[in-house]
Enzyme design. Sequence first.
Site, PDB file in Angstrom:
ATOM      1  N   HIS A   1       0.848  -1.281  -0.009  1.00  0.00           N
ATOM      2  CA  HIS A   1       0.035  -0.026  -0.202  1.00  0.00           C
ATOM      3  C   HIS A   1       0.698   1.400  -0.059  1.00  0.00           C
ATOM      4  O   HIS A   1       2.126   1.395   0.739  1.00  0.00           O
ATOM      5  CB  HIS A   1      -1.091   0.018   1.331  1.00  0.00           C
ATOM      6  CG  HIS A   1      -1.893  -1.084   1.244  1.00  0.00           C
ATOM      7  ND1 HIS A   1      -2.988  -1.000   1.983  1.00  0.00           N
ATOM      8  CD2 HIS A   1      -2.147  -2.103   0.654  1.00  0.00           C
ATOM      9  CE1 HIS A   1      -3.958  -1.746   1.720  1.00  0.00           C
ATOM     10  NE2 HIS A   1      -3.266  -2.569   1.033  1.00  0.00           N
TER      11      HIS A   1
ATOM     12  N   GLU B   1       0.954   3.913   1.687  1.00  0.00           N
ATOM     13  CA  GLU B   1       1.309   4.343   3.000  1.00  0.00           C
ATOM     14  C   GLU B   1       2.376   3.456   3.658  1.00  0.00           C
ATOM     15  O   GLU B   1       3.265   4.019   4.257  1.00  0.00           O
ATOM     16  CB  GLU B   1       0.016   4.088   4.180  1.00  0.00           C
ATOM     17  CG  GLU B   1      -1.398   4.821   3.338  1.00  0.00           C
ATOM     18  CD  GLU B   1      -2.186   3.949   2.789  1.00  0.00           C
ATOM     19  OE1 GLU B   1      -1.966   3.545   1.958  1.00  0.00           O
ATOM     20  OE2 GLU B   1      -3.296   4.113   3.396  1.00  0.00           O
TER      21      GLU B   1
ATOM     22  N   CYS C   1      -2.798  -0.201   7.512  1.00  0.00           N
ATOM     23  CA  CYS C   1      -1.859   1.119   7.551  1.00  0.00           C
ATOM     24  C   CYS C   1      -1.913   1.900   8.616  1.00  0.00           C
ATOM     25  O   CYS C   1      -1.047   2.463   9.069  1.00  0.00           O
ATOM     26  CB  CYS C   1      -2.136   1.687   6.236  1.00  0.00           C
ATOM     27  SG  CYS C   1      -1.821   0.975   4.540  1.00  0.00           S
TER      28      CYS C   1
END
Length: 147
Positions: A50, A52, A83
């Site tokens: 991801h 993040e 996250c």
Amino acid sequence: MNEWMSLALQQAELAAAAGEIPVGAVLVQGDTLICAAHNQREATHDPTAHAELICLREGARLLGDWRLRNCTLYVTLEPCPMCAGAMVMSQLGQCIFGAADERQGCCGSVYDLPGDPHLHGVTRWQGGVMEAECRALLQSFFRSRRE
């Protein structure tokens, strides 16, 4: 604030162009850009890729410290449980996001993981920054995939 979110949106557009869910993030310390990233799950076959997490990993590496207390993460979509947990574990100072995620968002929508007192979290968060632009990019991406 909008300057950093605009950079995160540029990253999200790169993700969309690569066939990834269009989420982008930038990590900032004070007025200094530390790093930028976008989702790369499809390209890497990595469920943790991801935007993040990529930013948090790279930021810690570049700063030489896993503690990101003095940093702000700008992300186009409200962080998921994974996250948000990484934000807490990195002691991230603040997260600013664009669009809320009513299905998986863990900075207020489904759950407030950074605000859970049991986790002794220090990460403050704020949503809704350039929300319309962030949401429009996501909606456009998913509309094109359905067609």
